[in-house]
Motif scaffolding. Structure first.
Motif, PDB file in Angstrom:
ATOM      1  N   CYS A 250      75.447 -47.652 -27.493  1.00 32.79           N
ATOM      2  CA  CYS A 250      74.949 -47.162 -26.215  1.00 32.79           C
ATOM      3  C   CYS A 250      74.222 -45.841 -26.433  1.00 32.79           C
ATOM      4  O   CYS A 250      74.457 -45.142 -27.425  1.00 32.79           O
ATOM      5  CB  CYS A 250      76.103 -46.988 -25.227  1.00 32.79           C
ATOM      6  SG  CYS A 250      76.920 -48.550 -24.781  1.00 32.79           S
ATOM      7  N   SER A 251      73.379 -45.487 -25.508  1.00 33.49           N
ATOM      8  CA  SER A 251      72.506 -44.325 -25.700  1.00 33.49           C
ATOM      9  C   SER A 251      73.283 -43.012 -25.768  1.00 33.49           C
ATOM     10  O   SER A 251      72.812 -42.041 -26.362  1.00 33.49           O
ATOM     11  CB  SER A 251      71.466 -44.257 -24.587  1.00 33.49           C
ATOM     12  OG  SER A 251      72.089 -44.250 -23.310  1.00 33.49           O
ATOM     13  N   GLY A 252      74.482 -42.971 -25.183  1.00 35.74           N
ATOM     14  CA  GLY A 252      75.278 -41.752 -25.224  1.00 35.74           C
ATOM     15  C   GLY A 252      76.189 -41.648 -26.424  1.00 35.74           C
ATOM     16  O   GLY A 252      76.908 -40.656 -26.582  1.00 35.74           O
ATOM     17  N   ASP A 253      76.169 -42.655 -27.293  1.00 31.57           N
ATOM     18  CA  ASP A 253      77.050 -42.674 -28.460  1.00 31.57           C
ATOM     19  C   ASP A 253      76.598 -41.655 -29.503  1.00 31.57           C
ATOM     20  O   ASP A 253      75.422 -41.285 -29.582  1.00 31.57           O
ATOM     21  CB  ASP A 253      77.037 -44.081 -29.080  1.00 31.57           C
ATOM     22  CG  ASP A 253      77.868 -44.162 -30.338  1.00 31.57           C
ATOM     23  OD1 ASP A 253      79.090 -43.972 -30.257  1.00 31.57           O
ATOM     24  OD2 ASP A 253      77.283 -44.391 -31.423  1.00 31.57           O
ATOM     25  N   TYR A 254      77.549 -41.234 -30.340  1.00 30.14           N
ATOM     26  CA  TYR A 254      77.235 -40.190 -31.318  1.00 30.14           C
ATOM     27  C   TYR A 254      76.236 -40.655 -32.373  1.00 30.14           C
ATOM     28  O   TYR A 254      75.473 -39.848 -32.910  1.00 30.14           O
ATOM     29  CB  TYR A 254      78.521 -39.681 -31.977  1.00 30.14           C
ATOM     30  CG  TYR A 254      79.113 -40.575 -33.029  1.00 30.14           C
ATOM     31  CD1 TYR A 254      78.949 -40.290 -34.380  1.00 30.14           C
ATOM     32  CD2 TYR A 254      79.842 -41.707 -32.681  1.00 30.14           C
ATOM     33  CE1 TYR A 254      79.499 -41.106 -35.353  1.00 30.14           C
ATOM     34  CE2 TYR A 254      80.383 -42.521 -33.643  1.00 30.14           C
ATOM     35  CZ  TYR A 254      80.222 -42.217 -34.981  1.00 30.14           C
ATOM     36  OH  TYR A 254      80.757 -43.045 -35.936  1.00 30.14           O
ATOM     37  N   ILE A 255      76.199 -41.962 -32.689  1.00 30.90           N
ATOM     38  CA  ILE A 255      75.212 -42.457 -33.652  1.00 30.90           C
ATOM     39  C   ILE A 255      73.814 -42.356 -33.063  1.00 30.90           C
ATOM     40  O   ILE A 255      72.859 -41.924 -33.738  1.00 30.90           O
ATOM     41  CB  ILE A 255      75.518 -43.915 -34.061  1.00 30.90           C
ATOM     42  CG1 ILE A 255      76.805 -43.990 -34.902  1.00 30.90           C
ATOM     43  CG2 ILE A 255      74.345 -44.502 -34.841  1.00 30.90           C
ATOM     44  CD1 ILE A 255      76.695 -43.385 -36.284  1.00 30.90           C
ATOM     45  N   ALA A 256      73.677 -42.739 -31.807  1.00 28.14           N
ATOM     46  CA  ALA A 256      72.374 -42.611 -31.135  1.00 28.14           C
ATOM     47  C   ALA A 256      71.943 -41.150 -31.108  1.00 28.14           C
ATOM     48  O   ALA A 256      70.767 -40.830 -31.339  1.00 28.14           O
ATOM     49  CB  ALA A 256      72.463 -43.174 -29.719  1.00 28.14           C
ATOM     50  N   LYS A 257      72.895 -40.252 -30.860  1.00 27.91           N
ATOM     51  CA  LYS A 257      72.563 -38.827 -30.833  1.00 27.91           C
ATOM     52  C   LYS A 257      72.253 -38.297 -32.229  1.00 27.91           C
ATOM     53  O   LYS A 257      71.420 -37.398 -32.381  1.00 27.91           O
ATOM     54  CB  LYS A 257      73.701 -38.046 -30.191  1.00 27.91           C
ATOM     55  CG  LYS A 257      73.847 -38.343 -28.699  1.00 27.91           C
ATOM     56  CD  LYS A 257      74.864 -37.443 -28.034  1.00 27.91           C
ATOM     57  CE  LYS A 257      74.914 -37.713 -26.537  1.00 27.91           C
ATOM     58  NZ  LYS A 257      75.880 -36.824 -25.850  1.00 27.91           N
ATOM     59  N   ALA A 267      66.130 -46.477 -30.244  1.00 26.81           N
ATOM     60  CA  ALA A 267      65.363 -47.585 -29.681  1.00 26.81           C
ATOM     61  C   ALA A 267      65.897 -48.070 -28.337  1.00 26.81           C
ATOM     62  O   ALA A 267      65.204 -48.815 -27.633  1.00 26.81           O
ATOM     63  CB  ALA A 267      65.327 -48.749 -30.677  1.00 26.81           C
ATOM     64  N   PHE A 268      67.132 -47.663 -27.980  1.00 28.23           N
ATOM     65  CA  PHE A 268      67.717 -48.079 -26.710  1.00 28.23           C
ATOM     66  C   PHE A 268      68.122 -46.830 -25.913  1.00 28.23           C
ATOM     67  O   PHE A 268      69.302 -46.569 -25.693  1.00 28.23           O
ATOM     68  CB  PHE A 268      68.941 -48.967 -26.954  1.00 28.23           C
ATOM     69  CG  PHE A 268      68.621 -50.259 -27.658  1.00 28.23           C
ATOM     70  CD1 PHE A 268      68.378 -51.414 -26.941  1.00 28.23           C
ATOM     71  CD2 PHE A 268      68.550 -50.300 -29.048  1.00 28.23           C
ATOM     72  CE1 PHE A 268      68.077 -52.605 -27.597  1.00 28.23           C
ATOM     73  CE2 PHE A 268      68.258 -51.479 -29.700  1.00 28.23           C
ATOM     74  CZ  PHE A 268      67.999 -52.637 -28.982  1.00 28.23           C
ATOM     75  N   PRO A 269      67.150 -46.053 -25.456  1.00 31.13           N
ATOM     76  CA  PRO A 269      67.442 -44.744 -24.846  1.00 31.13           C
ATOM     77  C   PRO A 269      68.180 -44.819 -23.515  1.00 31.13           C
ATOM     78  O   PRO A 269      68.799 -43.841 -23.102  1.00 31.13           O
ATOM     79  CB  PRO A 269      66.055 -44.128 -24.665  1.00 31.13           C
ATOM     80  CG  PRO A 269      65.140 -45.309 -24.547  1.00 31.13           C
ATOM     81  CD  PRO A 269      65.712 -46.341 -25.479  1.00 31.13           C
ATOM     82  N   ASP A 270      68.144 -45.970 -22.859  1.00 28.53           N
ATOM     83  CA  ASP A 270      68.755 -46.078 -21.533  1.00 28.53           C
ATOM     84  C   ASP A 270      69.904 -47.082 -21.501  1.00 28.53           C
ATOM     85  O   ASP A 270      70.340 -47.502 -20.420  1.00 28.53           O
ATOM     86  CB  ASP A 270      67.706 -46.493 -20.491  1.00 28.53           C
ATOM     87  CG  ASP A 270      66.543 -45.515 -20.438  1.00 28.53           C
ATOM     88  OD1 ASP A 270      66.811 -44.299 -20.440  1.00 28.53           O
ATOM     89  OD2 ASP A 270      65.382 -45.971 -20.417  1.00 28.53           O
ATOM     90  N   LEU A 271      70.412 -47.442 -22.663  1.00 23.69           N
ATOM     91  CA  LEU A 271      71.448 -48.476 -22.729  1.00 23.69           C
ATOM     92  C   LEU A 271      72.818 -47.879 -22.425  1.00 23.69           C
ATOM     93  O   LEU A 271      73.326 -47.034 -23.158  1.00 23.69           O
ATOM     94  CB  LEU A 271      71.460 -49.125 -24.113  1.00 23.69           C
ATOM     95  CG  LEU A 271      72.430 -50.294 -24.275  1.00 23.69           C
ATOM     96  CD1 LEU A 271      72.000 -51.458 -23.398  1.00 23.69           C
ATOM     97  CD2 LEU A 271      72.510 -50.734 -25.738  1.00 23.69           C
ATOM     98  N   THR A 272      73.415 -48.310 -21.339  1.00 26.75           N
ATOM     99  CA  THR A 272      74.756 -47.882 -20.972  1.00 26.75           C
ATOM    100  C   THR A 272      75.550 -49.096 -20.541  1.00 26.75           C
ATOM    101  O   THR A 272      74.986 -50.108 -20.109  1.00 26.75           O
ATOM    102  CB  THR A 272      74.733 -46.858 -19.822  1.00 26.75           C
ATOM    103  OG1 THR A 272      74.086 -47.450 -18.680  1.00 26.75           O
ATOM    104  CG2 THR A 272      74.012 -45.593 -20.232  1.00 26.75           C
ATOM    105  N   SER A 273      76.855 -48.980 -20.665  1.00 24.32           N
ATOM    106  CA  SER A 273      77.741 -50.047 -20.217  1.00 24.32           C
ATOM    107  C   SER A 273      78.318 -49.629 -18.876  1.00 24.32           C
ATOM    108  O   SER A 273      79.153 -48.734 -18.807  1.00 24.32           O
ATOM    109  CB  SER A 273      78.860 -50.272 -21.234  1.00 24.32           C
ATOM    110  OG  SER A 273      79.699 -51.322 -20.822  1.00 24.32           O
ATOM    111  N   GLU A 274      77.845 -50.245 -17.816  1.00 24.56           N
ATOM    112  CA  GLU A 274      78.206 -49.826 -16.461  1.00 24.56           C
ATOM    113  C   GLU A 274      79.705 -49.922 -16.231  1.00 24.56           C
ATOM    114  O   GLU A 274      80.332 -50.949 -16.514  1.00 24.56           O
ATOM    115  CB  GLU A 274      77.467 -50.698 -15.440  1.00 24.56           C
ATOM    116  CG  GLU A 274      77.625 -50.213 -14.013  1.00 24.56           C
ATOM    117  CD  GLU A 274      76.742 -50.999 -13.060  1.00 24.56           C
ATOM    118  OE1 GLU A 274      76.945 -50.842 -11.839  1.00 24.56           O
ATOM    119  OE2 GLU A 274      75.876 -51.748 -13.525  1.00 24.56           O
ATOM    120  N   GLY A 275      80.280 -48.823 -15.759  1.00 27.77           N
ATOM    121  CA  GLY A 275      81.699 -48.812 -15.444  1.00 27.77           C
ATOM    122  C   GLY A 275      82.601 -48.730 -16.650  1.00 27.77           C
ATOM    123  O   GLY A 275      83.803 -48.967 -16.562  1.00 27.77           O
TER     124      GLY A 275
END
Length: 371
Positions: A250-257, A267-275
């Motif tokens: 997900c975009s907020g994960d430490y690997i993405a950061k 590549a997935f800047p807006d990917l979140t898992s809702e809820g």
């Protein structure tokens, strides 16, 4: 007469002070000296008191009072506070992510029990200690060997948040007088926050200076990378699931950061898992194709099904990946299986990411090219 009364009052006062010294005073009398500065970590805090005691707070429900060797335990400590009397030299380590921090602080000797057997360790010092009998296997988090733990005089169990799935184990350990510290470094979304947990283990081991020096040197080493402008290169971090889907961060994960800190664009800047607070999720190959086909860099996560050595091995998992820009340009990389166990290696991983974005034939620690 007045002189005699004054003398008696002074004597009573001195006796009272001496009694407090012997008893370590009370919880309410602890005087804050300073709080440890944390630049990135958000899941713990350390308050240092005059006299040497330290209060560690983890999350919202973990409070620990570390009492220095030879120090007196204060009286009237609240029931929810676990007392850790130094030296902590018989630790049951279940949270594998913490072993690398013990190693950096030359503290593996304090670990006498492991929740991972020798074959499960990629950290050679941990594996060697188990093979030589200096660390004994005491069972996984959900099925510890209580008899062995008690026989070893265990003074602290360091668990991952998986222990919350077996609350009866935590309760039993505490019933036996073994404090349980639940490690939450995996909840840090910032990569540097995860590595800043070395300060917590420095406090536990009485190696605060060494921990601070390590973190300062880490920031100094990474500063040239963190201060550079973004390269604009896009990168996807993923693995192919058994069902043919794709697991991505997900975009907020430490690997993405970490990709962003290294100078790239996830590549997935807006990917979140809702809820949900989960850091990764499975998506269909169609969605992955749409978002990552033109990515400059693909990074295959070897954690689940092992390391890949060639592009052919990757294409066997999903031939459609042959259409991807990074595959066609030979810019596909794979992580080493030791990456996630070596928590402090995240600094080297950021360096690796920066190098594959900016150098030809880079020298790497945790990534290798699939050709």
């Amino acid at each position: 007469m007045r002189r005699k009364v004054r003398f008696l009052l002074l004597l009573l006062f001195l006796c009272s002070c001496a009694a407090k010294e012997r008893q370590g005073g009370t919880w309410d009398e602890l005087e804050l000296d300073y709080s440890v500065e944390l630049r990135y970590a958000e899941q713990f805090s350390i308050d240092c008191y005059q006299g040497g005691c330290q209060k560690i707070t983890i999350g919202t429900d973990g409070i620990y009072l570390v009492v220095p060797e030879g120090g007196k335990v204060p009286e009237h400590i609240p029931e929810e506070v676990a007392v850790l009397q130094q030296p902590l030299d018989s630790i049951y380590l279940v949270a594998t992510s913490a072993m690398d921090l013990f190693r950096e602080l030359d503290g593996i000797g304090a670990v006498t029990l492991s929740g991972t057997d020798a074959n499960g360790w990629y950290i050679k010092e941990a594996r060697q200690a188990m093979e030589e009998g200096r660390i004994a296997y005491a069972g996984k988090y959900s099925a510890p060997d209580y008899e062995l733990i008690l026989d070893k005089g265990c003074d602290l169990a360091v668990e991952s948040t998986m222990i919350y799935h077996s609350p009866e184990v935590k309760e039993q350990l505490e019933r036996f007088g073994v404090p349980v510290l639940v490690e939450r470094s995996s909840y840090e979304s910032h990569p540097l926050g995860r590595m800043e947990w070395i300060k917590l283990y420095g406090a536990l081991l009485g190696k605060e200076r060494e921990a601070q020096d390590y973190f300062d040197s880490l920031l100094e080493r990474l500063a040239p990378i963190l201060e550079q402008e973004n390269t604009g290169k896009t990168a996807a971090f993923f693995f192919i699931t058994a069902s043919g889907g794709v697991n991505v961060r997900c975009s907020g994960d430490y690997i993405a950061k970490a990709i962003g800190l290294a100078g790239g664009v996830y590549a997935f800047p807006d990917l979140t898992s809702e809820g949900s607070v989960q850091s990764a999720m499975n998506i269909q190959m169609e969605e992955f194709y749409q978002k990552a086909r033109d990515a400059d860099i693909l990074i295959y996560n070897s954690t689940i099904d092992g390391e890949l050595e060639t592009l052919d091995q990757l294409l066997e998992k999903s031939p459609v990946l042959g259409d991807f820009k990074a595959v066609q340009e030979g810019n596909v990389w794979c992580t080493g299986k030791n990456l996630f166990q070596e928590s402090l290696g995240l600094g080297d991983f950021i360096v690796d990411l920066h190098r594959i974005m900016t150098e030809e034939n880079p020298s790497l620690t945790y990534l290798h090219l699939l050709a």
